[in-house]
Motif scaffolding. Structure first.
Motif, PDB file in Angstrom:
ATOM      1  N   UNK A 178     -19.988  -3.202   0.692  1.00  0.00           N
ATOM      2  CA  UNK A 178     -18.641  -2.610   0.706  1.00  0.00           C
ATOM      3  C   UNK A 178     -17.753  -3.246   1.777  1.00  0.00           C
ATOM      4  N   UNK A 179     -16.482  -3.379   1.453  1.00  0.00           N
ATOM      5  CA  UNK A 179     -15.498  -3.907   2.396  1.00  0.00           C
ATOM      6  C   UNK A 179     -15.025  -2.765   3.290  1.00  0.00           C
ATOM      7  N   UNK A 180     -15.359  -2.849   4.564  1.00  0.00           N
ATOM      8  CA  UNK A 180     -15.028  -1.768   5.507  1.00  0.00           C
ATOM      9  C   UNK A 180     -13.797  -2.092   6.355  1.00  0.00           C
ATOM     10  N   UNK A 181     -13.112  -3.180   6.049  1.00  0.00           N
ATOM     11  CA  UNK A 181     -11.952  -3.548   6.862  1.00  0.00           C
ATOM     12  C   UNK A 181     -10.835  -2.508   6.741  1.00  0.00           C
ATOM     13  N   UNK A 182     -10.561  -2.070   5.514  1.00  0.00           N
ATOM     14  CA  UNK A 182      -9.511  -1.062   5.321  1.00  0.00           C
ATOM     15  C   UNK A 182      -9.903   0.244   5.999  1.00  0.00           C
ATOM     16  N   UNK A 183     -11.197   0.601   5.954  1.00  0.00           N
ATOM     17  CA  UNK A 183     -11.657   1.811   6.636  1.00  0.00           C
ATOM     18  C   UNK A 183     -11.368   1.734   8.128  1.00  0.00           C
ATOM     19  N   UNK A 184     -11.600   0.560   8.719  1.00  0.00           N
ATOM     20  CA  UNK A 184     -11.307   0.403  10.142  1.00  0.00           C
ATOM     21  C   UNK A 184      -9.833   0.544  10.438  1.00  0.00           C
ATOM     22  N   UNK A 185      -8.976   0.017   9.561  1.00  0.00           N
ATOM     23  CA  UNK A 185      -7.534   0.160   9.760  1.00  0.00           C
ATOM     24  C   UNK A 185      -7.114   1.621   9.656  1.00  0.00           C
ATOM     25  N   UNK A 194      -2.389  13.681   5.991  1.00  0.00           N
ATOM     26  CA  UNK A 194      -1.433  14.527   5.271  1.00  0.00           C
ATOM     27  C   UNK A 194      -0.543  15.183   6.307  1.00  0.00           C
ATOM     28  N   UNK A 195       0.761  14.887   6.272  1.00  0.00           N
ATOM     29  CA  UNK A 195       1.705  15.468   7.219  1.00  0.00           C
ATOM     30  C   UNK A 195       2.522  16.550   6.530  1.00  0.00           C
ATOM     31  N   UNK A 196       3.418  17.150   7.275  1.00  0.00           N
ATOM     32  CA  UNK A 196       4.261  18.207   6.708  1.00  0.00           C
ATOM     33  C   UNK A 196       5.328  17.663   5.772  1.00  0.00           C
ATOM     34  N   UNK A 197       5.499  16.349   5.701  1.00  0.00           N
ATOM     35  CA  UNK A 197       6.516  15.757   4.838  1.00  0.00           C
ATOM     36  C   UNK A 197       5.938  14.824   3.786  1.00  0.00           C
ATOM     37  N   UNK A 198       4.861  14.095   4.105  1.00  0.00           N
ATOM     38  CA  UNK A 198       4.380  13.060   3.195  1.00  0.00           C
ATOM     39  C   UNK A 198       2.876  12.884   3.324  1.00  0.00           C
ATOM     40  N   UNK A 199       2.316  12.253   2.303  1.00  0.00           N
ATOM     41  CA  UNK A 199       0.923  11.813   2.322  1.00  0.00           C
ATOM     42  C   UNK A 199       0.916  10.325   2.651  1.00  0.00           C
ATOM     43  N   UNK A 200       0.192   9.955   3.695  1.00  0.00           N
ATOM     44  CA  UNK A 200       0.176   8.579   4.184  1.00  0.00           C
ATOM     45  C   UNK A 200      -1.069   7.884   3.640  1.00  0.00           C
ATOM     46  N   UNK A 201      -0.855   6.752   2.943  1.00  0.00           N
ATOM     47  CA  UNK A 201      -1.952   5.936   2.419  1.00  0.00           C
ATOM     48  C   UNK A 201      -1.948   4.574   3.099  1.00  0.00           C
ATOM     49  N   UNK A 202      -3.135   3.971   3.169  1.00  0.00           N
ATOM     50  CA  UNK A 202      -3.268   2.575   3.552  1.00  0.00           C
ATOM     51  C   UNK A 202      -3.618   1.812   2.280  1.00  0.00           C
ATOM     52  N   UNK A 203      -2.695   1.003   1.800  1.00  0.00           N
ATOM     53  CA  UNK A 203      -2.943   0.286   0.551  1.00  0.00           C
ATOM     54  C   UNK A 203      -4.075  -0.715   0.743  1.00  0.00           C
ATOM     55  N   UNK A 215      -3.936  -3.696   0.351  1.00  0.00           N
ATOM     56  CA  UNK A 215      -3.382  -4.894   0.980  1.00  0.00           C
ATOM     57  C   UNK A 215      -3.150  -4.702   2.471  1.00  0.00           C
ATOM     58  N   UNK A 216      -3.483  -3.519   2.991  1.00  0.00           N
ATOM     59  CA  UNK A 216      -3.333  -3.263   4.419  1.00  0.00           C
ATOM     60  C   UNK A 216      -1.969  -2.770   4.829  1.00  0.00           C
ATOM     61  N   UNK A 217      -1.160  -2.266   3.888  1.00  0.00           N
ATOM     62  CA  UNK A 217       0.174  -1.770   4.207  1.00  0.00           C
ATOM     63  C   UNK A 217       0.190  -0.244   4.208  1.00  0.00           C
ATOM     64  N   UNK A 218       1.017   0.332   5.075  1.00  0.00           N
ATOM     65  CA  UNK A 218       1.144   1.788   5.135  1.00  0.00           C
ATOM     66  C   UNK A 218       2.112   2.262   4.058  1.00  0.00           C
ATOM     67  N   UNK A 219       1.715   3.277   3.322  1.00  0.00           N
ATOM     68  CA  UNK A 219       2.524   3.809   2.220  1.00  0.00           C
ATOM     69  C   UNK A 219       2.668   5.309   2.411  1.00  0.00           C
ATOM     70  N   UNK A 220       3.923   5.787   2.373  1.00  0.00           N
ATOM     71  CA  UNK A 220       4.207   7.226   2.499  1.00  0.00           C
ATOM     72  C   UNK A 220       4.721   7.740   1.164  1.00  0.00           C
ATOM     73  N   UNK A 221       4.058   8.761   0.633  1.00  0.00           N
ATOM     74  CA  UNK A 221       4.456   9.365  -0.627  1.00  0.00           C
ATOM     75  C   UNK A 221       4.914  10.793  -0.337  1.00  0.00           C
ATOM     76  N   UNK A 222       6.132  11.184  -0.738  1.00  0.00           N
ATOM     77  CA  UNK A 222       6.580  12.573  -0.510  1.00  0.00           C
ATOM     78  C   UNK A 222       5.589  13.565  -1.116  1.00  0.00           C
ATOM     79  N   UNK A 223       5.343  14.629  -0.394  1.00  0.00           N
ATOM     80  CA  UNK A 223       4.340  15.595  -0.843  1.00  0.00           C
ATOM     81  C   UNK A 223       4.707  16.272  -2.155  1.00  0.00           C
ATOM     82  N   UNK A 224       5.998  16.348  -2.471  1.00  0.00           N
ATOM     83  CA  UNK A 224       6.388  16.912  -3.764  1.00  0.00           C
ATOM     84  C   UNK A 224       5.851  16.058  -4.905  1.00  0.00           C
ATOM     85  N   UNK A 225       5.888  14.726  -4.745  1.00  0.00           N
ATOM     86  CA  UNK A 225       5.335  13.837  -5.760  1.00  0.00           C
ATOM     87  C   UNK A 225       3.819  13.963  -5.830  1.00  0.00           C
ATOM     88  N   UNK A 226       3.180  14.107  -4.680  1.00  0.00           N
ATOM     89  CA  UNK A 226       1.715  14.223  -4.662  1.00  0.00           C
ATOM     90  C   UNK A 226       1.272  15.521  -5.324  1.00  0.00           C
TER      91      UNK A 226
END
Length: 405
Positions: free
Chosen positions: A377-384, A198-207, A209-220
């Motif tokens: 459990x699939x731990x690959x995403x956790x490692x990423x 969680x940053x000062x601008x957005x919440x960062x997710x790892x989908x 599918x292994x892709x980085x996703x940034x959601x503005x904190x106002x939406x969250x």
């Protein structure tokens, strides 16, 4: 007598003031007219003054004013120096207090709010120093003008960056509320993934599918958050159909027992089954079971449960319904009765040799799904996610020491 107006001659006739003579410029002429109109009983003032506009007469007053202002500033230099010194001391003390990070971390819940508090102290120190300095110099009117202008500019900027301010305030609220932890599996509105930071601008997710996703904190902050990680127990469900002629209650019992025999399905709460709907040719059964997400992969467990229940029902003689097609042939001369071409025969009717159902493979010859499918459990995403969190170029506002909302 005023020296610049020495060349002006005044004559009064029955309330009318006649001005004549000469002055160096229009400013002095206007001054003479203003003074004449202020006498009691004056009805009107007749302007007969000549404006010479000579160099000496205009340059000398300006030089005299510059010299006077310069002398005044020289006399005020000690006071200006003292005011400047006070401003520097106040600002220095404010910035020193703002740099005391241990104090702000102790008073505030997380580093983000601590930085905001320190920044607020810096701004307050500058404002206090400015107010004290201007009061000492007697420039209270200038101070009021500056503060008024700052208020108008701040209001205009607030409207211009309304979305940015909303996002910034949402970041503060999320850092205080802590709605999730790093590596939590969440769904925010329609976005699903595992939390990176969680940053000062957005919440960062790892989908997933292994892709980085940034959601503005106002939406969250305003969105709907579904957290799968908070509760390790999770229910899966699926539907299977059996023929209408089969005993649906017995089919439910057989299917539930088959699911309970799987090692990853929890004994409590038990697996369940209900009749979802009854159709013309089939009965739809709804099966549900519970797993521990920390030990079992949800998708793999559901897939294996479907395969196991399907195989067990087939072994116990329950038939999976197939579609029925009704064909009608009409002859112009004679009406024929309806001819049913169906994959499912009415009760009591023996199927033909070609349509008899071939027996399925026995339980000993069938390759059971549980023997070939890994449900860990699939731990690959956790490692990423852990690799991404190891990069320290962004501040993480998630604090594992604080309770989750």
């Amino acid at each position: 007598m005023l020296e610049p107006l020495a060349g002006v001659e005044v004559e009064v006739r029955e309330g009318v003031v006649l001005l004549s003579g000469s002055v160096s410029n229009n400013v002095q002429a206007e001054r003479a007219l203003s003074l004449a109109s202020q006498f009691p009983g004056v009805v009107t003032v007749d302007d007969g003054i000549e404006r010479r506009l000579d160099v000496q007469g205009n340059l000398s007053p300006m030089l005299a004013k510059i010299q006077s202002d310069l002398n005044q500033w020289l006399r005020a230099l000690p006071l200006v120096g003292l005011a400047l010194l006070i401003f520097i001391v106040v600002v220095y003390l404010g910035y020193s207090l703002a740099r005391w990070s241990r104090l702000w971390l102790r008073l505030t819940p997380n580093p983000f709010v601590a930085e905001l508090a320190a920044q607020a102290v810096r701004i307050v120190a500058i404002l206090v120093g400015l107010v004290v300095t201007l009061n000492l110099l007697g420039a209270t009117a200038l101070m009021a003008t500056i503060l008024g202008g700052a208020g108008v500019v701040g209001l205009a900027i607030g409207f211009a960056v309304r979305d940015t301010m909303e996002n910034y305030i949402s970041s503060i609220m999320l850092s205080l509320r802590q709605p999730f932890r790093a590596n939590d599996h969440v769904v925010i509105n329609e976005f699903e993934g595992k939390v990176v930071r969680l940053t000062s601008r957005a919440t960062v997710l790892m989908t997933l599918d292994g892709n980085q996703l940034r959601i503005p904190n106002a939406m969250v902050f305003k969105g709907v958050i579904l957290n799968y990680t908070r509760n390790p127990q999770r229910r899966f469900k699926f539907e299977l159909g059996v023929a209408s002629a089969d005993n649906a209650v017995r089919a439910m019992s057989v299917g539930v027992d088959a699911m309970q025999s799987l090692p990853f399905v929890l004994k409590e709460p038990r697996a369940r089954a209900i009749i979802a709907s009854v159709g013309d040719s089939n009965t739809v059964l709804n099966f549900t079971g519970w797993i521990n997400q920390h030990e079992t992969d949800f998708g793999g467990a559901r897939s294996l449960a479907i395969q196991t229940v399907t195989n067990t029902l087939d072994e116990q003689g329950f038939s999976m319904p197939e579609p029925i097609y009704r064909l009608r042939f009409d002859s112009p001369s004679t009406r024929q009765s309806l001819v049913d071409a169906a994959t499912e025969l009415p009760p009591g009717t023996e199927p033909s040799e070609g349509s008899k159902k071939q027996p399925g493979p026995s339980s000993t010859s069938r390759l059971h799904a549980e023997e070939v499918m890994d449900v860990s459990p699939d731990t690959h995403i956790d490692g990423m996610v852990n690799e991404e969190r190891a990069i320290e170029n962004e501040t993480d506002l998630l604090d594992a020491k604080r309770p989750v909302e």
